[in-house]
Structure formats: structure tokens, C-alpha cells
Scaffold this motif. Sequence first.
Motif, PDB file in Angstrom:
ATOM      1  N   VAL A   7      30.424 -22.958 -19.826  1.00 34.31           N
ATOM      2  CA  VAL A   7      30.837 -22.556 -18.488  1.00 34.31           C
ATOM      3  C   VAL A   7      29.648 -22.770 -17.552  1.00 34.31           C
ATOM      4  O   VAL A   7      28.576 -22.203 -17.766  1.00 34.31           O
ATOM      5  N   VAL A   8      29.830 -23.612 -16.544  1.00 39.05           N
ATOM      6  CA  VAL A   8      28.825 -23.821 -15.503  1.00 39.05           C
ATOM      7  C   VAL A   8      29.270 -23.001 -14.300  1.00 39.05           C
ATOM      8  O   VAL A   8      30.334 -23.250 -13.714  1.00 39.05           O
ATOM      9  N   PHE A   9      28.454 -22.020 -13.938  1.00 39.40           N
ATOM     10  CA  PHE A   9      28.857 -20.994 -12.981  1.00 39.40           C
ATOM     11  C   PHE A   9      27.857 -20.978 -11.833  1.00 39.40           C
ATOM     12  O   PHE A   9      26.674 -20.722 -12.025  1.00 39.40           O
ATOM     13  N   THR A  10      28.339 -21.249 -10.628  1.00 37.96           N
ATOM     14  CA  THR A  10      27.466 -21.240  -9.456  1.00 37.96           C
ATOM     15  C   THR A  10      27.674 -19.941  -8.675  1.00 37.96           C
ATOM     16  O   THR A  10      28.556 -19.140  -8.993  1.00 37.96           O
ATOM     17  N   ASP A  11      26.871 -19.742  -7.655  1.00 35.82           N
ATOM     18  CA  ASP A  11      26.911 -18.487  -6.909  1.00 35.82           C
ATOM     19  C   ASP A  11      27.158 -18.764  -5.431  1.00 35.82           C
ATOM     20  O   ASP A  11      26.329 -19.405  -4.775  1.00 35.82           O
ATOM     21  N   GLN A  12      28.312 -18.353  -4.942  1.00 37.39           N
ATOM     22  CA  GLN A  12      28.602 -18.419  -3.508  1.00 37.39           C
ATOM     23  C   GLN A  12      28.957 -19.837  -3.052  1.00 37.39           C
ATOM     24  O   GLN A  12      28.646 -20.237  -1.941  1.00 37.39           O
ATOM     25  N   GLN A  13      29.648 -20.590  -3.903  1.00 33.43           N
ATOM     26  CA  GLN A  13      30.000 -21.967  -3.563  1.00 33.43           C
ATOM     27  C   GLN A  13      31.421 -22.059  -3.016  1.00 33.43           C
ATOM     28  O   GLN A  13      32.391 -21.706  -3.686  1.00 33.43           O
ATOM     29  N   ARG A  14      31.540 -22.565  -1.806  1.00 31.52           N
ATOM     30  CA  ARG A  14      32.852 -22.771  -1.188  1.00 31.52           C
ATOM     31  C   ARG A  14      33.641 -23.836  -1.933  1.00 31.52           C
ATOM     32  O   ARG A  14      33.083 -24.831  -2.399  1.00 31.52           O
ATOM     33  N   TRP A  15      34.945 -23.661  -1.961  1.00 34.20           N
ATOM     34  CA  TRP A  15      35.827 -24.613  -2.631  1.00 34.20           C
ATOM     35  C   TRP A  15      35.795 -25.988  -1.977  1.00 34.20           C
ATOM     36  O   TRP A  15      35.937 -27.014  -2.656  1.00 34.20           O
ATOM     37  N   ASP A  16      35.607 -26.023  -0.642  1.00 31.15           N
ATOM     38  CA  ASP A  16      35.721 -27.292   0.063  1.00 31.15           C
ATOM     39  C   ASP A  16      34.450 -28.128   0.022  1.00 31.15           C
ATOM     40  O   ASP A  16      34.380 -29.179   0.670  1.00 31.15           O
ATOM     41  N   THR A  17      33.442 -27.696  -0.726  1.00 29.98           N
ATOM     42  CA  THR A  17      32.277 -28.566  -0.943  1.00 29.98           C
ATOM     43  C   THR A  17      32.532 -29.577  -2.055  1.00 29.98           C
ATOM     44  O   THR A  17      31.725 -30.498  -2.243  1.00 29.98           O
ATOM     45  N   VAL A  18      33.612 -29.413  -2.792  1.00 33.82           N
ATOM     46  CA  VAL A  18      33.888 -30.312  -3.907  1.00 33.82           C
ATOM     47  C   VAL A  18      34.472 -31.616  -3.387  1.00 33.82           C
ATOM     48  O   VAL A  18      35.420 -31.617  -2.602  1.00 33.82           O
ATOM     49  N   GLY A  19      33.889 -32.718  -3.824  1.00 35.25           N
ATOM     50  CA  GLY A  19      34.350 -34.031  -3.387  1.00 35.25           C
ATOM     51  C   GLY A  19      33.317 -34.727  -2.536  1.00 35.25           C
ATOM     52  O   GLY A  19      32.661 -35.670  -2.995  1.00 35.25           O
ATOM     53  N   PRO A  20      33.121 -34.289  -1.296  1.00 38.40           N
ATOM     54  CA  PRO A  20      32.185 -35.000  -0.431  1.00 38.40           C
ATOM     55  C   PRO A  20      30.753 -34.975  -0.932  1.00 38.40           C
ATOM     56  O   PRO A  20      30.019 -35.949  -0.751  1.00 38.40           O
ATOM     57  N   PHE A  21      30.342 -33.869  -1.540  1.00 42.51           N
ATOM     58  CA  PHE A  21      28.934 -33.682  -1.887  1.00 42.51           C
ATOM     59  C   PHE A  21      28.715 -33.568  -3.393  1.00 42.51           C
ATOM     60  O   PHE A  21      27.601 -33.347  -3.835  1.00 42.51           O
ATOM     61  N   THR A  22      29.796 -33.735  -4.167  1.00 41.58           N
ATOM     62  CA  THR A  22      29.702 -33.495  -5.609  1.00 41.58           C
ATOM     63  C   THR A  22      30.420 -34.595  -6.387  1.00 41.58           C
ATOM     64  O   THR A  22      31.470 -34.352  -6.992  1.00 41.58           O
ATOM     65  N   PRO A  23      29.896 -35.795  -6.417  1.00 39.94           N
ATOM     66  CA  PRO A  23      30.618 -36.873  -7.108  1.00 39.94           C
ATOM     67  C   PRO A  23      30.799 -36.627  -8.602  1.00 39.94           C
ATOM     68  O   PRO A  23      31.818 -37.029  -9.171  1.00 39.94           O
ATOM     69  N   ASN A  24      29.851 -35.963  -9.254  1.00 38.52           N
ATOM     70  CA  ASN A  24      30.013 -35.694 -10.684  1.00 38.52           C
ATOM     71  C   ASN A  24      31.120 -34.680 -10.942  1.00 38.52           C
ATOM     72  O   ASN A  24      31.955 -34.869 -11.838  1.00 38.52           O
ATOM     73  N   LEU A  25      31.147 -33.612 -10.164  1.00 40.21           N
ATOM     74  CA  LEU A  25      32.207 -32.627 -10.315  1.00 40.21           C
ATOM     75  C   LEU A  25      33.554 -33.209  -9.901  1.00 40.21           C
ATOM     76  O   LEU A  25      34.580 -32.946 -10.541  1.00 40.21           O
ATOM     77  N   ASP A  26      33.562 -34.014  -8.856  1.00 46.98           N
ATOM     78  CA  ASP A  26      34.802 -34.635  -8.412  1.00 46.98           C
ATOM     79  C   ASP A  26      35.360 -35.538  -9.506  1.00 46.98           C
ATOM     80  O   ASP A  26      36.568 -35.524  -9.793  1.00 46.98           O
ATOM     81  N   ALA A  27      34.498 -36.324 -10.150  1.00 49.06           N
ATOM     82  CA  ALA A  27      34.949 -37.199 -11.236  1.00 49.06           C
ATOM     83  C   ALA A  27      35.452 -36.374 -12.420  1.00 49.06           C
ATOM     84  O   ALA A  27      36.466 -36.710 -13.050  1.00 49.06           O
TER      85      ALA A  27
END
Length: 456
Positions: A7-27
Amino acid sequence: MRPNVIVVFTDQQRWDTVGPFTPNLDAMARRGTQATVALTPQPVCAPARAALQTGRYPTTTGVYRNGRVLPPEERTLAHHFGAAGYATGYIGKWHLAGTEPVPEDRRGGYRSWLAANALEHTSDAYRTIVYDEANEPVLLPGYRSDALVDAAVRFVADHADEPFYLFLSLLEPHHQNEVDNYPAPDGYEERYQGRWMPPDLAALGGTAHQHMGGYLGQVKRLDEGLGRLLDALRSLDLLDDTIVAYTSDHGNHFKTRNGEYKRSCHDASLRVPLALRGPGFDGGGAISRPVSTLDLPPTLLEAAGLPVPSDMQGRSFLPLVRDPRGASWPEEVFFQVSESEVGRGIRTSRWKYYAVAENAHPWDDPGAPAYREQALYDLENDPHELVNLAGYASHAGVSAELRDRLVRRIAEAEGASPAIEPAVARVGREQAMPDPEVRLRGPKPVRYGHQPRSTP
């Protein structure tokens, strides 16, 4: 052979940051399974973490606000995986012990330990101090999220020949408390400052224009760390045998909804990224129905072939992965709010409904016998929650149905059925009259990757 679990767990991360700034997570989300509407059961640190460890609501574990200790009798994912023969490890921020360093009996059953109870107070961006199993301080070199990812890679390499369960709890993109700033790696804040602003923050102001560059720089570095962890699994020939789940404890509204960053009923506080890859999740596509991170513990146990304890209040969403149309699933997610106020709410695909206990103490009272309706948002037509419809006659019918649903969900989660008074009547929104055919349906699902693009 049972899969490994990380489990990779971040702190205080908005849902809408996924995609534009996170190509590895988006993939990872596109190739695996993504929950496009995932919400925390409580938008503040310790309650969300207790829920994710136990699969039980904050009011059930007693960790309904920060400063509460996870009771030693609570069974966590570490207990369940450990009993099944898994090596268990925890790295990073814990925030469930109330003391520093964390005594062994307050570590939730994790055997391998390299963590701090309040990592934001034992470290800063380039000086990461955690404690090992003997409670000796350990200085991890590098930028903080890099240092913790490096430790996770070492754990994986050390346990490559046995089944393992690892919880990697990163601090970023949380602010550094004592300076109220978001310290990104050198050069990263400059890369993102002024590039993009979520529409709710652009409309409401707050501190986002001051902090968004650093915040997004932290998010970008987190994503690079995820990529390195996945590369390590690939190099050890473990990638196809490992479930990797990525999520966060809550979002961030940048002082737009109250005087700090979370503790509100809005999606900016509640909605988080949630994506999984590996056995049982590869090729799963998008789960469009709202789910809670409370559902992640039973999902991981079922995916690993382990029994789900009957006292878990979350439910596995594996049926949604296997049969998104035919699986039985609640239409709403239930959530609780503490510290800023004692609140209860539900969120469907289309509607957000929220009530507050006006006479309850936000710090001392875990719940209340009576609430008053405070917010109603039509997320199909107002996705950024800028128009509160509570109290308008045009939406009285919708409010009444959602009010009944909320009472039922409170009763299921907390064992008591409170009274919920309607909002004080308001006038002036005749233009908000809904179509007579509208029911409590939701909008079409939106994939993570379909967010506004920015330079990686």
C-alpha cells in the motif's frame, strides 16, 4: 501462491492531481483498476489512518479525531496478513500512537518498523528521521519521499523470497507544519507555479496561489518514487505477483472551506486517488460507483485469498472489478467529520448531502443524537460545489430522500438513529428547479486521465 501486497499511502493528496502530474500512477490506474470516485471516511489524518488499517469507522475504533490512540485490541491489516504467514512492514508516518517514538505495543502488529508517529515533526524535506524496531533514531538520506521509497525498495529486496505485506506511508504532499509551506525538491516548485489551478480553488481563493507550485512539485516527486518502486519490483521479478494499491488519507482545500486544509464535507477534502494493479486488478478498468477507502482493507484481504473479518465495516469492491454492472453495491458513501464540527454526510454519483450537530463539541464529542442539514450539492451540474442548495424548496424532495438515507447509514455505522432537522428555509433560487424526471442518478464516470494537462 498468494500475492505480495504493497500500500502506497500519501498525505493530503487531492484526487484531481492524478493524470496531469503523475504519469506513473496514471499508467498504473489505466492498466489496472481505478476507483474514479473514492472518498475517505473521515477527512483528517488519524481517523482516516485508523479506518484504513482496520476497515472500521473512526467512531468504531475510537479514533474519531487526531490525538486518539488506536486501541491495542483493534486488529489491523498487519495482524491479518501476519497470521497468514506474510512478512509485515511499516515505513513512514503512523500518527496512531500519541507518543514518539512508537512503543512496540502501539505499532498495530507490524513486525518490521521504520517509522515516526508524527513524521512532519521529526523531519523536514531533506532531513528524514524515523525510528527502527528498537526505537533507535535513523537518518534516511535524500529528499523525504525519496528516502522512504528507498527504504521500501530495501524491504522488498530483503523479503523477495517470502510473501510480504508493506505499508509505505509518505508525508508528501502535506505541508511542513512549523512553516506552513509545501517544500518540494529543488526546482520542482518553480516548474509548476502558475501552471494549473483546480476550478474550485480558482473560484474560492484561499492559499492555493501561494502554495500550488510546491504542492504539485511534491506530487510529481511522489509519482517518480512510485515509478522507482515499480521498477524495483520488475527487476526482482515480483511485479506480476504483487498487488500495489495507491491512495491518500484525505484531500486539500487550501483554506477555502474553513481556516485550514481539510475537515470539511467537500470533495476537495474527501476525495482521494485510488488505484490498484497486480493479481485480481490488472485490466479491471474504471469503477465509476463511489467507494470508500474503508473498503480497501477487505478488498486487499479478499484479493490475497484471506478471509475478511465479520467486524470490518468496509466491504470488498472486488465484485465491482469483476462485474461492474451486475455487482450489488450501495449508491452512496458515508463519511464523518470531526474537529472542525461534528458532521455526517453521504455522497452519491450525483449528490452530496451533509448535516452538522450544532450543539456538539467538535473535539470532545464523537457523535450526536441530533443534526441539522447544512449542505446539498448537485455534483452533476455543480461539480466544484460552489452552490449550496440546502434549504431551497426546489430541492426539498431530494433533501428528504437523502436525509432518510443518511439516517440509515449513521445507524448502520454507529448503532443509533439520530434526528436530522431540515435546513433553514431559503428563497431566491427558483431557477434551480430540477426537471420533474430527475431522480438521484449520477453522471457518467470520469477517468483519472481525463484531467487538464500540464507539463510533467
